[in-house]
Design a protein around this motif. Structure first.
Motif, PDB file in Angstrom:
ATOM      1  N   GLU A  20       0.840  -0.860  -0.326  1.00 27.05           N
ATOM      2  CA  GLU A  20      -0.057   0.112   0.005  1.00 27.05           C
ATOM      3  C   GLU A  20       0.780   0.744  -0.179  1.00 27.05           C
ATOM      4  OE1 GLU A  20      -1.301  -2.327   3.229  1.00 27.05           O
ATOM      5  OE2 GLU A  20      -3.672  -2.022   2.520  1.00 27.05           O
ATOM      6  N   SER A  23       2.059   1.820  -2.970  1.00 26.82           N
ATOM      7  CA  SER A  23       0.435   2.565  -4.564  1.00 26.82           C
ATOM      8  C   SER A  23       0.747   4.027  -3.735  1.00 26.82           C
ATOM      9  CB  SER A  23      -0.636   2.022  -3.961  1.00 26.82           C
ATOM     10  OG  SER A  23      -0.674   0.881  -4.578  1.00 26.82           O
ATOM     11  N   ASP A  26       2.808   5.490  -6.066  1.00 25.31           N
ATOM     12  CA  ASP A  26       2.849   5.897  -7.181  1.00 25.31           C
ATOM     13  C   ASP A  26       1.952   6.591  -7.530  1.00 25.31           C
ATOM     14  OD1 ASP A  26       4.070   3.550  -7.806  1.00 25.31           O
ATOM     15  OD2 ASP A  26       2.809   2.814  -7.598  1.00 25.31           O
ATOM     16  N   ALA A  27       0.944   7.024  -6.232  1.00 24.92           N
ATOM     17  CA  ALA A  27       0.012   7.862  -6.297  1.00 24.92           C
ATOM     18  C   ALA A  27       1.257   9.893  -6.236  1.00 24.92           C
ATOM     19  CB  ALA A  27      -0.772   8.041  -5.455  1.00 24.92           C
ATOM     20  N   LEU A  30       2.552  10.033  -9.907  1.00 29.68           N
ATOM     21  CA  LEU A  30       1.301  10.838 -11.001  1.00 29.68           C
ATOM     22  C   LEU A  30       1.141  11.646 -10.678  1.00 29.68           C
ATOM     23  CD1 LEU A  30      -0.810   7.127 -10.889  1.00 29.68           C
ATOM     24  CD2 LEU A  30       0.767   8.402 -12.891  1.00 29.68           C
ATOM     25  N   LEU A  32      -0.605  12.872  -7.881  1.00 29.01           N
ATOM     26  CA  LEU A  32      -2.176  12.891  -7.773  1.00 29.01           C
ATOM     27  C   LEU A  32      -2.682  14.290  -6.722  1.00 29.01           C
ATOM     28  CD1 LEU A  32      -3.450   9.739  -8.250  1.00 29.01           C
ATOM     29  CD2 LEU A  32      -3.981  10.908  -9.397  1.00 29.01           C
ATOM     30  N   LEU A  38      -3.459  18.962   1.632  1.00 29.58           N
ATOM     31  CA  LEU A  38      -5.198  18.921   1.579  1.00 29.58           C
ATOM     32  C   LEU A  38      -5.246  17.275   0.905  1.00 29.58           C
ATOM     33  CD1 LEU A  38      -7.543  18.894   3.028  1.00 29.58           C
ATOM     34  CD2 LEU A  38      -8.242  20.159   0.587  1.00 29.58           C
ATOM     35  N   GLU A  39      -4.804  17.499  -0.685  1.00 32.58           N
ATOM     36  CA  GLU A  39      -4.802  16.147  -1.357  1.00 32.58           C
ATOM     37  C   GLU A  39      -4.165  15.625  -1.167  1.00 32.58           C
ATOM     38  OE1 GLU A  39      -6.510  15.948  -4.055  1.00 32.58           O
ATOM     39  OE2 GLU A  39      -7.356  18.560  -3.588  1.00 32.58           O
ATOM     40  N   TYR A  42      -5.927  13.310   1.853  1.00 32.04           N
ATOM     41  CA  TYR A  42      -7.007  12.379   0.945  1.00 32.04           C
ATOM     42  C   TYR A  42      -6.371  11.314   0.578  1.00 32.04           C
ATOM     43  CZ  TYR A  42     -10.755  15.032   2.586  1.00 32.04           C
ATOM     44  OH  TYR A  42     -12.007  15.918   3.764  1.00 32.04           O
ATOM     45  N   THR A  43      -5.751  11.315  -0.393  1.00 29.19           N
ATOM     46  CA  THR A  43      -4.566  10.548  -1.156  1.00 29.19           C
ATOM     47  C   THR A  43      -4.416   9.498  -0.464  1.00 29.19           C
ATOM     48  OG1 THR A  43      -4.524  12.483  -2.664  1.00 29.19           O
ATOM     49  CG2 THR A  43      -3.330  10.014  -3.214  1.00 29.19           C
ATOM     50  N   ARG A  45      -5.318   9.127   2.601  1.00 23.55           N
ATOM     51  CA  ARG A  45      -6.456   7.647   3.617  1.00 23.55           C
ATOM     52  C   ARG A  45      -7.017   6.977   2.823  1.00 23.55           C
ATOM     53  NH1 ARG A  45     -11.484  10.775   6.272  1.00 23.55           N
ATOM     54  NH2 ARG A  45     -12.359  10.250   3.926  1.00 23.55           N
ATOM     55  N   ALA A  46      -7.078   7.237   1.286  1.00 28.25           N
ATOM     56  CA  ALA A  46      -8.217   6.655   0.350  1.00 28.25           C
ATOM     57  C   ALA A  46      -7.053   5.261   0.301  1.00 28.25           C
ATOM     58  CB  ALA A  46      -8.018   7.121  -0.762  1.00 28.25           C
ATOM     59  N   ILE A  47      -5.755   5.532   0.046  1.00 29.07           N
ATOM     60  CA  ILE A  47      -4.771   4.158  -0.274  1.00 29.07           C
ATOM     61  C   ILE A  47      -4.231   3.167   0.572  1.00 29.07           C
ATOM     62  CG2 ILE A  47      -2.644   3.385  -1.201  1.00 29.07           C
ATOM     63  CD1 ILE A  47      -3.070   6.194  -2.550  1.00 29.07           C
ATOM     64  N   VAL A  49      -6.160   3.096   4.399  1.00 29.59           N
ATOM     65  CA  VAL A  49      -7.220   2.799   5.436  1.00 29.59           C
ATOM     66  C   VAL A  49      -8.011   1.829   4.551  1.00 29.59           C
ATOM     67  CG1 VAL A  49      -8.759   4.062   7.089  1.00 29.59           C
ATOM     68  CG2 VAL A  49      -6.949   5.231   6.458  1.00 29.59           C
TER      69      VAL A  49
END
Lengths: 399, 266
Positions: A20, A23, A26-27, A30, A32, A38-39, A42-43, A45-47, A49
């Motif tokens: 993870e 990942s 990686d993000a 990219l 992202l 802030l971004e 969230y990034t 956390r999504a990856i 958690v």
């Protein structure tokens, strides 16, 4: 790089793996996260958690790692308080943080922190977003983290701090590894196999298929049957809090065993404190918001359910015998606990009481006087593997 | 890069949109959890609409096996056919039927695969799909063929949290938990569906709706879709918004269970 963050996450109890983590890198590669904290939040956390019950841990770890932003005097006091408590002893390298997040403005960082705080407040009020974190707060009570409260259960209005100050509670569903197999094996005896169900016919009935095919002179005729399924329905009533704390471990083992043996057709669990009156509770904290009318339970849960009550049955005699004897005095009760117990017995013929207290102590001193009274109404067994087996025999006889 | 922006009828929170875009960019399945009625299934439809892609839906039931999603070898049909000497029995390929996953892999354009309510299936079910979702391919031993996705589909998986999902599976997913919408957000959602509703009706209905959700012991809390249906019923029935304070007309639209109806005393 900020590999430290990974270790902090793991320190806070998240099971983030290298997979993870990669990942996430990686993000970032990219782009992202658009280079804003802030971004990034969230990034990451999504990856990282994977359960809503881990959101809180993530927030704590995130706060701990980005401690550097705390220096600002512009934060609202409660945020500072929260930060101070959440970050107790975690080390960080300010230079490293600065190097990575140097391009962030203080406003951005502050905005993020404010948003978190705001969200947290809203969420605790609404009781949906932070479901699963329950009474677990960002205030260092992780030892009592009640992970995995049933999602979509009752929406409580909770304020994390307040709950932390109230009676601590623990959700019995917590995933501590305990030897529960023995209990499970005992519970298996409670199975009542039957195929008189409306389930689809999904199993090949080999005998009938051969019979029918032979009748058709060898032309294949397939016969399907319904799989046999356990028909037992179980209602579990658990004493929670107070003197039961000493047995929390044992009870949690039983609870897990019952829960994990998905062999029951249906399982209902309610909680009470010492003895129940006109209300039962849907979570172990027995908070007022999670109350459920006992009459409602009696009315809606059919008498084919087998009932297992778990509790030490030790309380002040007034709690069991008197009107308004409720230990939570402000809640009051019209009818005595014993009356309610008798009502339960009348409604559900198959009921047993499991007592975690050692049998030798049942008739030992003043505080266990109530045990005898309960025992006269509902058959009582010790909460041991043997006791459970005996209890199950009793349940099956009454069926 | 593909960017999901929400659609006219689907109001997605900024966080959700971000998670969707992360999942698309990293080519990982997006696991969506949340209370029933928070629009988990609708999300896939909305992404499909927004990005103008085809949508394949694989509805999971308690009896669904991982294999069903890949392909089914209809041996019984073949046996029947062989008894009557139907032509083509020797061609096994004729009796291989692709499942939903196989279907999605066969698409020549980028598409969306929705695996709906994955937690309904057996505990091991998600683990059985690890390879297929990772590599986007599977092998059919009967015909010796490999079905490989020509365009990796965007995979959306929803779960109602009935069962815990295995860790190995979770590690491969991007996760997002949809919180139940706040009243403000709910108003936006309502507006997106019924742009011409009276403000007063919306206010009163939302108030009644959230009060109803607060009642403890409700076995099935009304969700967004119930609210939308209810509003429509209120409009068609011409109900005066002020009456909502005292009574709940058409409450059957909101509450589906007898015991819940009894609980609210109706």
């Amino acid at each position: 790089m900020f590999t430290n963050f990974l270790y902090i996450l793991r320190d806070y109890g998240m099971k983030t793996s290298l997979n993870e983590w990669n990942s996430l890198l990686d993000a970032l590669e990219l782009n992202l996260n658009e280079a804003s904290l802030l971004e990034f939040y969230y990034t990451a956390r999504a990856i990282l958690v994977k359960k809503e019950s881990d959101y809180d841990k993530f927030d704590q770890a995130f706060g701990a790692y980005f401690k550097g932003v705390e220096d600002s005097s512009t934060f609202p006091p409660d945020l500072k308080k929260w930060l101070a408590k959440a970050m107790a002893e975690t080390m960080y390298n300010k230079d490293e943080v600065d190097a990575i997040w140097g391009n962030m403005t203080l406003e951005e960082i502050q905005k993020l922190m404010e948003q978190r705080l705001r969200e947290q407040k809203e969420a605790h009020n609404g009781g949906t977003k932070w479901v699963g974190t329950g009474g677990q707060t960002a205030f260092g009570h992780s030892g009592y983290a009640p992970k995995g409260i049933r999602v979509g259960g009752i929406g409580h209005r909770r304020s994390a701090l307040k709950i932390a100050e109230e009676r601590n509670f623990r959700d019995f569903r917590d995933d501590d590894v305990l030897q529960i197999r023995q209990f499970q094996i005992a519970l298996r005896k409670l199975r009542l196999l039957s195929n008189k169900d409306e389930a689809p016919k999904t199993e090949l009935d080999i005998d009938e298929t051969i019979e029918e095919t032979c009748k058709q002179a060898g032309q294949l005729r397939i016969v399907m049957k319904r799989p046999r399924k356990n028909q037992t329905k179980l209602m579990l009533l658990m004493d929670s809090g107070g003197s039961m704390w000493a047995y929390a471990d044992l009870c949690s083992r039983l609870f897990k065993a019952v829960n994990e043996s998905s062999q029951f057709k249906d399982l209902k669990t309610y909680y009470f404190h010492n003895i129940f009156y006109d209300n039962l509770f849907t979570d172990p904290s027995c908070r007022w918001m999670s109350r459920i009318n006992t009459d409602w339970v009696f009315h809606n849960i059919k008498n084919e359910y087998k009932v297992i009550i778990v509790g030490d049955a030790s309380m002040a005699p007034s709690e069991l015998l008197l009107k308004n004897g409720n230990i939570d005095y402000y809640r009051g009760n019209e009818e005595s606990g014993l009356t309610w117990l008798k009502k339960l017995k009348k409604r559900y013929p198959a009921v047993i009481w499991l007592n975690p207290l050692h049998v030798k102590l049942w008739h030992y001193d003043y505080s266990s006087r109530t045990i005898g009274m309960v025992e006269e109404t509902v058959p009582m067994f010790p909460l041991t593997v043997h006791g459970l087996e005996d209890g199950i025999k009793e349940l099956l006889e009454k069926a | 890069m593909l960017q999901f922006q929400g659609s006219d009828t689907y109001i997605a929170s900024e966080e959700l949109m971000r998670s969707v875009n992360i999942a698309i960019a990293l080519q990982k399945p997006l696991l969506i959890k949340g209370e029933p009625g928070t629009g988990k299934t609708m999300l896939a439809e909305s992404i499909a609409e927004n990005l103008k892609m085809g949508l394949t839906i694989w509805n999971i039931k308690s009896t669904t096996k991982a294999q069903d999603g890949l392909y089914v070898y209809d041996t019984v049909q073949r046996l029947y056919d062989s008894q009557f000497g139907t032509a083509g029995v020797e061609d096994i390929g004729k009796y291989i039927r692709l499942g939903k996953l196989g279907e999605a892999f066969q698409k020549t354009e980028k598409s969306i695969l929705l695996i709906d309510e994955i937690d309904k299936a057996d505990l091991e079910f998600p683990n059985d799909l690890l390879w297929e979702l990772d590599k986007m391919e599977f092998y059919i031993p009967e015909t010796g063929k490999t079905i490989k996705a020509q365009e990796r589909p965007i995979v959306i998986i929803t779960s109602n949290a009935e069962k815990e999902l295995p860790d190995a599976f979770l590690r491969r997913c991007i996760f997002h938990y949809i919180a139940f919408p706040t009243p403000e957000m709910m108003e936006q959602i309502v507006r997106a569906h019924y742009p011409n509703l009276e403000q007063k009706l919306i206010d009163k209905a939302l108030e009644a709706f959230y009060n109803l959700r607060e009642i403890p012991g409700m076995s099935k809390k009304p969700g967004t879709s119930e609210l939308l249906d209810w509003l429509q019923a209120l409009v068609i029935g011409g109900v005066d918004p002020d009456k909502l304070k005292k009574s709940l007309p058409f409450v059957g639209v909101l509450l589906k269970k007898t015991e819940d109806l009894q609980l609210v005393g109706l």
